[in-house]
Design an enzyme around this catalytic site. Structure first.
Site, PDB file in Angstrom:
ATOM      1  CB  SER A 164      -6.598  -2.296  11.071  1.00 45.08           C
ATOM      2  OG  SER A 164      -7.463  -3.400  10.869  1.00 45.08           O
ATOM      3  CG  ASN A 172       2.139   1.975   4.453  1.00 46.58           C
ATOM      4  OD1 ASN A 172       0.995   1.568   4.270  1.00 46.58           O
ATOM      5  ND2 ASN A 172       3.207   1.313   3.998  1.00 46.58           N
ATOM      6  CB  ILE A 191      -0.948   0.001   1.220  1.00 50.91           C
ATOM      7  CG1 ILE A 191      -1.975  -1.134   1.100  1.00 50.91           C
ATOM      8  CG2 ILE A 191      -1.672   1.343   1.333  1.00 50.91           C
ATOM      9  CD1 ILE A 191      -2.856  -1.294   2.330  1.00 50.91           C
ATOM     10  CB  THR A 213       0.139  -6.537   1.217  1.00 52.40           C
ATOM     11  OG1 THR A 213      -0.243  -6.890   2.555  1.00 52.40           O
ATOM     12  CG2 THR A 213      -0.727  -5.376   0.743  1.00 52.40           C
ATOM     13  CE  LYS A 242      -1.959  -1.551  11.664  1.00 55.41           C
ATOM     14  NZ  LYS A 242      -1.204  -0.470  11.010  1.00 55.41           N
TER      15      LYS A 242
END
Length: 227
Positions: free
Chosen positions: A128, A80, A13, A184, A155
């Site tokens: 997330s 990220n 991403i 991913t 997260k």
């Protein structure tokens, strides 16, 4: 030109977010733990690269010093970098939180002086909905059955850090996002997800918010999510 740093951007991403923001005219810095992989990704995209390991204070400080010397400010920071581990023990917990939560603190604190020099500073955290109490207790949501306790917990911390930073720094936009289930390297063992290009568009939308945009939110492609 908008100066943008994306951590963990040599693949997935982050890489696709870099591609999309470059197309919008951003001066993108790819932060990568492995300097060689970061340089390769930057060369492919026409971006700049900087060695940045979010679990290492010295690496983070050096990376932001490099950007400061080259650009003198930072307009957009995209958190990220992240890991997903399915184990559940002390060492695994420490790794998960060090990367997914503590890393956000390291990079944000080092970046704040540069962000304050921007006319429109913007921080985006790839979080997330797996860290949302609302989502993981809802049987109709995919997060309900995912066996990723440490990822979800770290997260949740990432999203809460976003809210707290937004409250502490009202002159800077801080938003967290659920990018969508994405295919991913991190999710390969689950065999699920859409293309990184689709999820990167969610990141790009928040990364290009104007001064009147929201702050202190958790969002997905459809808008604000419950937390």
């Amino acid at each position: 030109m908008t100066v943008t740093l994306i951590t963990g951007a040599n693949k997935g991403i982050g890489y696709e977010t870099a591609r999309q923001l470059l197309a919008l005219g951003h001066d993108v810095w790819i932060g990568a733990r492995d300097a060689g992989r970061g340089e390769k990704a930057a060369a492919e995209l026409g971006a700049r690269s900087v060695q940045l390991d979010v679990t290492d204070d010295a690496s983070v400080a050096a990376a932001l010093a490099t950007i400061d010397a080259a650009a003198g400010r930072l307009d957009v920071l995209v958190h990220n970098a992240g890991i997903l581990e399915t184990g559940l023990d002390g060492p695994t917990a420490l790794r998960s939180f060090d990367t997914n939560a503590v890393g956000i603190v390291r990079v944000t604190e080092a970046a704040l002086p540069l962000l304050r020099r921007s006319d429109s500073p913007n921080v985006v955290t790839v979080s997330s909905s797996g860290g949302s109490f609302w989502a993981v207790t809802n049987p109709d949501r995919p997060e309900f059955s995912l066996p990723v306790a440490l990822y979800a917990a770290s997260k949740a911390a990432a999203t809460m850090l976003t809210v707290q930073y937004a409250k502490a720094h009202p002159g800077i936009r801080f938003n967290a996002l659920e990018p969508g289930t994405t295919a991913t390297d991190m999710t390969a063992s689950f065999g699920i997800g859409r293309s990184p290009e689709q999820s990167a568009a969610v990141v790009g939308r928040l990364a290009t918010l104007g001064p009147d945009g929201p702050t202190g939110t958790l969002q997905d492609e459809n808008g604000t999510l419950a937390f």
